[in-house]
Design an enzyme around this catalytic site. Structure first.
Site, mmCIF file in Angstrom:
data_model
loop_
_atom_site.group_PDB
_atom_site.id
_atom_site.type_symbol
_atom_site.label_atom_id
_atom_site.label_comp_id
_atom_site.label_asym_id
_atom_site.label_seq_id
_atom_site.Cartn_x
_atom_site.Cartn_y
_atom_site.Cartn_z
ATOM 1 N N ARG A 30 0.825 -1.215 0.000
ATOM 2 C CA ARG A 30 0.000 0.000 0.000
ATOM 3 C C ARG A 30 0.864 1.273 0.000
ATOM 4 O O ARG A 30 0.477 2.301 0.547
ATOM 5 C CB ARG A 30 -0.970 -0.007 1.195
ATOM 6 C CG ARG A 30 -2.309 0.654 0.878
ATOM 7 C CD ARG A 30 -3.224 0.739 2.100
ATOM 8 N NE ARG A 30 -3.691 -0.550 2.572
ATOM 9 C CZ ARG A 30 -3.992 -0.832 3.852
ATOM 10 N NH1 ARG A 30 -3.874 0.076 4.782
ATOM 11 N NH2 ARG A 30 -4.429 -2.026 4.181
ATOM 12 N N ARG A 34 -2.155 7.102 1.509
ATOM 13 C CA ARG A 34 -2.495 8.356 2.172
ATOM 14 C C ARG A 34 -1.399 8.958 3.044
ATOM 15 O O ARG A 34 -1.485 10.129 3.410
ATOM 16 C CB ARG A 34 -3.764 8.156 3.028
ATOM 17 C CG ARG A 34 -5.035 8.165 2.191
ATOM 18 C CD ARG A 34 -6.247 8.016 3.091
ATOM 19 N NE ARG A 34 -6.395 6.649 3.568
ATOM 20 C CZ ARG A 34 -7.188 6.279 4.575
ATOM 21 N NH1 ARG A 34 -7.873 7.196 5.248
ATOM 22 N NH2 ARG A 34 -7.292 5.025 4.936
ATOM 23 N N ARG A 43 -5.473 12.611 -4.664
ATOM 24 C CA ARG A 43 -6.655 11.877 -4.214
ATOM 25 C C ARG A 43 -7.837 12.796 -3.950
ATOM 26 O O ARG A 43 -8.996 12.409 -4.162
ATOM 27 C CB ARG A 43 -6.262 11.073 -2.980
ATOM 28 C CG ARG A 43 -7.353 10.335 -2.262
ATOM 29 C CD ARG A 43 -7.964 9.205 -3.044
ATOM 30 N NE ARG A 43 -8.925 8.539 -2.172
ATOM 31 C CZ ARG A 43 -10.127 9.037 -1.881
ATOM 32 N NH1 ARG A 43 -10.523 10.168 -2.433
ATOM 33 N NH2 ARG A 43 -10.925 8.379 -1.073
ATOM 34 N N ASP A 79 -7.280 -1.535 -6.369
ATOM 35 C CA ASP A 79 -7.839 -2.170 -5.176
ATOM 36 C C ASP A 79 -8.240 -3.593 -5.533
ATOM 37 O O ASP A 79 -8.692 -3.856 -6.651
ATOM 38 C CB ASP A 79 -9.068 -1.398 -4.664
ATOM 39 C CG ASP A 79 -9.488 -1.901 -3.294
ATOM 40 O OD1 ASP A 79 -8.954 -1.400 -2.294
ATOM 41 O OD2 ASP A 79 -10.330 -2.833 -3.225
ATOM 42 N N TYR A 158 -15.249 -10.071 1.670
ATOM 43 C CA TYR A 158 -15.801 -8.715 1.522
ATOM 44 C C TYR A 158 -17.197 -8.755 0.901
ATOM 45 O O TYR A 158 -18.102 -8.037 1.314
ATOM 46 C CB TYR A 158 -14.874 -7.847 0.661
ATOM 47 C CG TYR A 158 -13.617 -7.415 1.372
ATOM 48 C CD1 TYR A 158 -13.627 -6.336 2.263
ATOM 49 C CD2 TYR A 158 -12.412 -8.067 1.177
ATOM 50 C CE1 TYR A 158 -12.474 -5.936 2.932
ATOM 51 C CE2 TYR A 158 -11.253 -7.678 1.842
ATOM 52 C CZ TYR A 158 -11.293 -6.610 2.714
ATOM 53 O OH TYR A 158 -10.164 -6.220 3.376
#
Lengths: 352, 352
Positions: A30, A34, A43, A79, A158
């Site tokens: 990742r 962020r 973003r 993703d 998920y």
């Protein structure tokens, strides 16, 4: 994977083949994320999914950690849930966490899902492959580009839970009440994901990683029934097409399943921080299996000096035998100070 | 613990001492809980904390699983976070999950917390001890009553994170940035919890269980620094007062730390479903350590037949050597059908 072009920084490709390198290669799961202000700047112009679906911008954020921190591999920004939408299970990230409006709970819903073949994927997920092309055109043959996908059990978790989960009660309920429907779902995911990854390699990914993040949350018997066979199918199908493909398998919480991960066919196992890295390395010694990991992402929240000390400790445990890729044991957290991420990377790069 | 009174159903006390029993004893973590309609009927008259603080009602729900399902031990209804309020860290359960209005994040907050001695605990947590007395007066010497407490790392995780956590980033940030403050906090908790458990034994608990539920989420080195020493201190202090006390240590995710759990001084290790029970049993063989576990609570969400089959499988893995207590690997979930909990219990009781 497409060409015989020599990649200049080929440390990671060598380490994945258990060949000697001047120092361990390093990247961070990742890493396009962020914690980087440069990522946040882009973003905030796009929703998360819109950024995934915008190849020039997705390529830009993918390349950021390479340009800013000098990592040894670029992993494409995307993703694991992206290929589920064209299968018929749409996900939203509007709240910051993935959320499925219609969690899969019944055999009828499983029936309604569509396994996608290569040509359908190349259309519905064209942005994924264009992102790889775009990254490649930016970095040329300087550094390897990695592709990735979620493994069936983890994707199904998920889809069935409707998002993240603490106890995985919904996916286990379906698994134990209706194992047939569960296997149908896993098979559809497995068919789709194999082609999804093959296409990533076709479009230029130099290696791929399969994330079965939550497969460790079940018993060893269930892992062998619901996770391992689908990992094996995906890896075997990729190797039919690309016999030399380098495939890394990641699970978060490997202590009880390393034996079974070895049976997946992956040539690299990506492990978390709760195992002793020296023990894991010696467990796979003489098997030509690379190990990736295993820094606790939360350790990047300590002082800069504690990051340096703990990184050195990880490198000592990893030892000097070939076949080691320095990485985190799970994705980097948004609140990590960039200087700490840099200290992690630089400590590894200084290790030769 | 108070008396030499012989408990009629002493299976669990024998198993905790690794003595032979006619069949494995069985109880379920969080057995006084929402899956029971009889519990819900009482719970809807009180908030969760008010029920904890009402000895007659807390005793009533504690005894329910014994009366309804015939388990071999009664665990008192309470919560591991109960003793934190008098220490100065108040928790609310208004939303269903624990929430601390003022999470502990600074050394100053740690300083302000008060370690409680026995006399302070006997006053501020009087309802806890009265609940034990009340249970004892209801069930007389029919069946053992278990007390419990949270271990310092796990309690600290709730206090620092402000509730449950996915990544334990806040507690790890404090641990890595300010290990001194972290150890201060763990020491205060350890002093308090040792006396808290000693008092439970004094007031009639026949054995106790220490929950270090989340201690498995860190590296093995961190477990040895932040979890193990405090488990050891608590257990040693209890044994000073009650040398024969039976103390069970529970961690959720034991695969990588069984070795260290053995060093805690606990005479019983309560393990989760992600380890092979036969392997764990053979790991502790000849050490006079009992093993408790390890049914995946989600397996109770399958069909009744799958519950029976999986319970039999667990019993086979447990083997016939003394020192085994059948239980779940984590607390029972609210949505479990009572008939499935009953099938679990009855399958074990039929095993002789």
């Amino acid at each position: 994977m497409t060409t015989a072009t020599k990649i200049k920084n080929d440390r990671i490709l060598k380490a994945l083949r258990c060949e000697a390198t001047d120092r361990p290669p390093v990247w961070m799961m990742r890493q396009a994320g962020r914690y980087l202000p440069e990522y946040q700047a882009i973003r905030k112009q796009f929703s998360f999914l819109d950024l995934c679906k915008n190849p020039p911008k997705a390529a830009e954020v993918s390349v950021q950690p390479y340009e800013i921190l000098g990592v040894d591999a670029i992993i494409m920004f995307s993703d694991i849930l992206v290929p589920l939408e064209p299968m018929g299970s749409a996900v939203s990230f509007a709240t910051g966490s993935p959320k499925f409006a219609d969690p899969i709970r019944t055999p009828e819903q499983v029936d309604a899902l569509k396994a996608l073949d290569a040509s359908e994927l190349e259309t519905s997920c064209s942005f994924v492959y264009e992102t790889i092309t775009e990254i490649k055109s930016r970095v040329k043959d300087e550094v390897p580009v990695l592709g990735f996908a979620g493994a069936p059990w983890t994707l199904a978790s998920y889809m069935i839970e409707g998002g993240g989960s603490k106890d995985f009660a919904a996916i286990k309920t379906l698994s134990y009440q209706n194992p047939h429907a569960m296997h149908q779902l896993l098979q559809k995911l497995s068919d789709t994901i194999a082609d999804y990854l093959i296409l990533k390699l076709k479009h230029g990914a130099d290696a791929v990683q399969l994330f079965d993040t939550w497969a460790s949350m079940m018993t060893q018997e269930d892992y062998q029934e619901f996770a391992l066979p689908y990992q094996q199918k995906i890896i075997a199908k990729i190797r039919e097409k690309y016999p030399e493909a380098s495939i890394t398998l990641y699970v978060n919480g490997v202590a009880n399943i390393l034996d079974y991960m070895l049976q997946s066919g992956a040539n690299c196992l990506s492990v978390d921080w709760r195992v002793n890295l020296a023990e894991v390395r010696s467990f796979v010694a003489d098997r030509n299996i690379a190990i990736q990991g295993n820094f606790d992402p939360c350790k990047l929240l300590g002082t800069k000096q504690s990051v340096i000390d703990e990184t050195k400790r990880m490198l000592e445990l990893a030892g000097n035998e070939p076949g080691y890729i320095a990485n985190l044991g799970h994705g980097i957290l948004p609140m990590v100070p960039v200087e700490n991420a840099r200290a992690f990377i630089e400590t590894i790069q200084a290790n030769s």
